[in-house]
Design a protein around this motif. Structure first.
Motif, PDB file in Angstrom:
ATOM      1  N   UNK A  66       0.827  -1.218   0.000  1.00  0.00           N
ATOM      2  CA  UNK A  66       0.000   0.000   0.000  1.00  0.00           C
ATOM      3  C   UNK A  66       0.851   1.254   0.000  1.00  0.00           C
ATOM      4  N   UNK A  67       1.924   1.233  -0.741  1.00  0.00           N
ATOM      5  CA  UNK A  67       2.795   2.406  -0.831  1.00  0.00           C
ATOM      6  C   UNK A  67       2.369   3.283  -1.994  1.00  0.00           C
ATOM      7  N   UNK A  68       2.683   4.579  -1.875  1.00  0.00           N
ATOM      8  CA  UNK A  68       2.364   5.547  -2.914  1.00  0.00           C
ATOM      9  C   UNK A  68       3.623   6.333  -3.273  1.00  0.00           C
TER      10      UNK A  68
ATOM     11  N   UNK B 208      17.801  -2.585  -5.574  1.00  0.00           N
ATOM     12  CA  UNK B 208      16.349  -2.466  -5.809  1.00  0.00           C
ATOM     13  C   UNK B 208      16.079  -2.105  -7.260  1.00  0.00           C
ATOM     14  N   UNK B 209      14.854  -2.361  -7.692  1.00  0.00           N
ATOM     15  CA  UNK B 209      14.472  -2.021  -9.056  1.00  0.00           C
ATOM     16  C   UNK B 209      13.158  -2.661  -9.447  1.00  0.00           C
ATOM     17  N   UNK B 210      12.762  -2.419 -10.687  1.00  0.00           N
ATOM     18  CA  UNK B 210      11.534  -2.980 -11.242  1.00  0.00           C
ATOM     19  C   UNK B 210      11.691  -4.487 -11.374  1.00  0.00           C
TER      20      UNK B 210
ATOM     21  N   UNK C 232       9.640   6.646  -5.963  1.00  0.00           N
ATOM     22  CA  UNK C 232       9.636   7.789  -6.891  1.00  0.00           C
ATOM     23  C   UNK C 232       8.730   7.585  -8.092  1.00  0.00           C
ATOM     24  N   UNK C 233       8.428   6.318  -8.451  1.00  0.00           N
ATOM     25  CA  UNK C 233       7.582   6.038  -9.611  1.00  0.00           C
ATOM     26  C   UNK C 233       6.634   4.892  -9.276  1.00  0.00           C
ATOM     27  N   UNK C 234       5.548   4.821 -10.019  1.00  0.00           N
ATOM     28  CA  UNK C 234       4.610   3.716  -9.821  1.00  0.00           C
ATOM     29  C   UNK C 234       5.169   2.445 -10.467  1.00  0.00           C
TER      30      UNK C 234
END
Length: 847
Positions: A751-753, A780-782, A817-819
């Motif tokens: 539930x992060x934004x 970390x990353x996509x 920083x991004x969705x």
């Protein structure tokens, strides 16, 4: 007859023309248009007859013609202009920085068609590398082999099957100079082989400012069986190839030392040159007093390795049973242990297998490794990731420097004139400058098109003459020879395909649907014609069959005037093709094309590329400068991939390429096509010159490694010894490093934004290591569909909290920083990047 003494009688060159002799002995002339024009002007017919060889020209031109030219004021004025330009380019700076610091090793070099010491793209790339190094004044020398027969000459039999011949190179008609010692005797270098001592003479070939040293085993001091080692490029059996590569790497480095050249940086162009590293280890131990461990820290940090093939079978391997006795002989006088050397050609921490990999040897002995396009860099990292099993794929230490081409070598003379007139002289040294690219728009459409039509017309004339010679050589009928004189159309859309006929390059892709291809060729309203050229390796029977199929198709009376296969593809024919075609076709099976450079050569001349999205074209393609065949997908079934992409090619030709060429609402000029031509030139100038390529090697690799060489050897190799101690400590203690699974402290990660942050902590067991010796990182990353992190980033956690018993707690705040879907983990690596290249490496991930 025995004991005959050879001598040559040549015209006596008048004093006013003596510079011609100097010019003919430096290959600088072959990329300076006015210099080549000067030789052509002496006697155009003889120039053509001798195959554009200035030394041969000066040996055959009548004395009376030279005497007349010595009184020809216009000729003397052009001669003086060329001389001034030559002396300006060759001038030294007087500061000693012109001495070679970088040495480039390659098994082949494509400088000019008169020097048959190349086979194809790898050699042409090496030749362009030397030419740009000369233009940019990079202090570089090069090493190769002098092949008395070179690569084969191709001819086709009556069935269209490739045959090979190996005519001798006329050494006395090549601009070669024997390297001699202080007493004036031929300088030789030796490499011990199991059966005896292999010796080689050293020839010097001047490529502008760059000396290219070529080792030649065909000397009387060698037994007969050794003299043929350097006879043919890529000829002979596996043992002969091994001996060529030992002579190139070990013999080549010893030759440099014998000439007083101690390179600070060594660049291995493919695995063929990988034995060079063993010669450097030997030198550092014997002549600098280094230990083996110190030498093993110095050599990788001062070496560059370029890999050129994403095809696993294309990477060189030698059976250990064959290699061991050769290394025992070649390195018998060194302190190197052969088992240690063999292990360098084997993945680290694995038992020695039955084969030694030259690519692995190159990668282990070079901190700076690269592929030759962006896509190839990605493919190479994936292909060799098993050498660094704990590294993320994106961090495998193989980068990329995309290949480029030497513009003055490949530009047509009429385009050189256009560029000089509208762009100015800057395009030669810095073609990617913004002002250079912008100036291309100043060339009027009419002049650009006229220049291109002239190139196409020259190509058609050359192709007809070439085809006529082919028919005559096969004793064809007079009718067939007459037909050869009328093939092709000066005004038709002309498409070229020329490259090595390896199966993955799919030279016969257009034959997937021969009826559809035939219909394209028979369209009288919108005529289109194809020129094919290329050689298959002598042992590649599938490649030879592709050529045979094309030749048989081209014999169909309905299409024979619109399609031709030109035999014996070489650099001269390549220039004609890239300077004259309208479209350059490239159909490799993705991702097997490492780079490719022929399309770049065509693009700078205004040709438009139609290519599979592979190699360099992934970086060059945009809809305003060319066409992509297919969408870049890779299929498991190669036959299905061929079917899909052949249909895409037919559709592209029928619906886009052919209609665009004949779309001429104003009549003569296809303005939309010319706009694409202009964009193609701008794309190639901006991204794909060898000056850009060599500048990248110089700034990213050469300068850094040259500085490292001095630093590591200073004070009796003190810095190298410190690296030895650090490396030993890491080897002894790294197994103690462990991380617990990282935890987060901000509730539900689902539930992060954007803008939210959460804290990550991990407990790290460092064992005997201290926090100052390591970097603890959050990686970390996509994530992709398989829940793997892609394009990962690492954040170094600055400081940990000691918990006792060698355990430290590290905490880090990560901001969203991004969705998207993301993941993180933690790891430990040695501090800094000093050990990024080490195999298998030092990386420990969270358990």
């Amino acid at each position: 007859m025995q004991n005959i003494q050879m001598f040559t009688v040549c015209p006596s060159v008048p004093e006013k023309l003596r510079f011609l002799e100097t010019l003919s002995n430096n290959m600088w002339w072959c990329w300076e248009d006015q210099a080549a024009s000067l030789f052509r002007r002496i006697d155009p017919q003889t120039w053509k007859h001798v195959g554009n060889n200035p030394i041969k020209l000066l040996s055959e031109v009548p004395q009376s013609r030279l005497e007349a030219l010595s009184n020809d004021e216009a000729f003397l004025a052009q001669l003086e202009q060329v001389k001034d330009r030559f002396e300006e380019d060759m001038a030294t700076n007087g500061k000693g920085t012109d001495k070679p610091h970088v040495c480039y090793f390659s098994l082949e070099y494509g400088i000019h068609e008169t020097l048959r010491i190349y086979s194809g793209g790898l050699g042409a790339l090496a030749g362009d590398h030397l030419k740009s190094a000369s233009d940019l004044r990079v202090p570089l020398a090069a090493v190769g082999l002098m092949y008395r027969q070179g690569y084969f000459r191709q001819y086709l039999d009556s069935d269209g099957m490739q045959q090979e011949s190996y005519p001798e190179n006329e050494v006395h008609m090549m601009p070669l100079e024997k390297v001699v010692d202080q007493e004036g005797n031929d300088l030789t270098v030796s490499v011990q082989l199991p059966e005896g001592l292999l010796q080689a003479a050293i020839w010097k070939l001047q490529v502008g400012r760059i000396p290219l040293y070529l080792l030649d085993a065909n000397i009387p001091a060698n037994p007969h069986e050794f003299r043929g080692i350097t006879a043919q490029l890529y000829g002979g059996d596996k043992q002969n190839r091994l001996r060529q590569e030992l002579l190139l790497g070990i013999g080549g480095f010893r030759a440099l030392l014998a000439m007083g050249i101690e390179p600070e940086v060594c660049h291995m162009n493919e695995g063929h040159a990988a034995f060079l590293s063993m010669a450097r280890l030997e030198h550092l131990i014997k002549n600098h007093g280094c230990t083996l461990q110190q030498a093993l820290e110095i050599v990788p940090r001062t070496s560059v390795f370029t890999t050129h093939t994403p095809v696993p079978a294309g990477n060189e391997y030698f059976a250990v049973d064959m290699l061991r006795p050769h290394l025992e002989a070649a390195l018998h006088d060194s302190k190197l242990q052969i088992d240690d050397m063999l292990l360098l050609a084997n993945p680290a921490d694995q038992p020695m297998g039955n084969e030694a990999s030259m690519t692995v040897l190159g990668l282990r002995c070079a901190k700076y490794a690269n592929g030759v396009s962006k896509l190839h860099g990605e493919v190479a990292r994936e292909m060799w990731s098993h050498l660094w099993p704990q590294k993320a794929i994106d961090e495998i230490p193989i980068k990329h420097i995309t290949n480029g081409v030497h513009l003055p070598t490949w530009l047509s003379s009429q385009n050189v004139d256009l560029f000089d007139r509208y762009i100015g002289p800057g395009w030669r040294k810095d073609p990617s400058a913004e002002e250079t690219i912008a100036a291309v728009d100043q060339i009027p459409d009419e002049e650009l098109w006229r220049s291109h039509e002239l190139g196409r017309s020259r190509l058609i004339r050359a192709a007809r003459a070439h085809a006529e010679n082919q028919y005559q050589a096969r004793n064809a009928t007079r009718g067939e020879i007459a037909q050869a004189k009328s093939i092709l159309d000066h005004d038709a859309l002309t498409i070229g395909f020329a490259r090595r006929f390896a199966t993955y390059k799919r030279g016969a892709l257009l034959l997937q649907d021969p009826e559809r291809f035939e219909a394209l060729l028979m369209d009288e309203d919108r005529p289109v014609q194809f020129l094919f050229a290329g050689k298959a390796h002598p042992h590649d029977h599938e490649g030879k069959e592709l050529i045979r199929r094309l030749v048989h198709f081209a014999r169909n009376p309905k299409v024979r005037r619109h399609i031709v296969f030109l035999e014996n593809y070489n650099m001269g024919l390549a220039r004609r093709l890239v300077q004259g075609v309208d479209v350059w076709l490239n159909t490799p099976r993705r991702p097997m094309e490492a780079s490719g450079t022929s399309g770049m050569k065509a693009a700078i001349n205004g040709a438009i590329n139609a290519s599979i999205l592979d190699g360099w074209w992934c970086e060059g393609y945009s809809p305003d400068c060319g066409w992509a065949i297919g969408d870049g997908n890779v299929y498991e079934d190669p036959h299905f991939q061929d079917a899909v992409e052949s249909q895409a090619l037919y559709n592209l030709l029928e619906n886009d390429i052919i209609p665009s060429f004949y779309d001429r609402p104003e009549g003569y000029l296809p303005r939309a096509w010319v706009t694409m031509m202009r964009n193609s030139i701008k794309m190639a100038l901006g991204k794909f010159s060898s000056n850009r390529m060599v500048s990248e090697y110089n700034e990213r690799y050469y300068k850094v490694t040259a500085q490292s060489y001095h630093e590591l050897l200073a004070n009796k190799a003190k810095a190298a010894e410190e690296l030895v101690q650090q490396h030993g400590r890491l080897n002894e203690t790294w197994a103690e490093v462990a991380l617990e699974k990282p935890t987060h402290h901000n509730g539900d990660l689902g539930k992060l934004h954007v803008g939210d942050s959460f804290k990550i902590s991990t407990d790290v067991q460092l064992g005997a290591l201290t926090p100052d010796e390591v970097d603890v990182e959050v990686f970390h990353g996509v994530v992709n569909a398989e829940n793997h992190i892609v394009d990962g980033k690492s954040d170094i956690i600055a400081k940990g909290e000691p918990l006792g018993n060698g355990v430290h707690r590290y905490e880090h705040a990560l901001t969203c920083t991004h969705t998207g879907r993301y993941a993180f983990t933690t790891r430990v690596t040695p501090k800094g990047n000093e050990w990024d290249h080490a195999m298998p490496g030092f990386t420990t991930w969270a358990n």
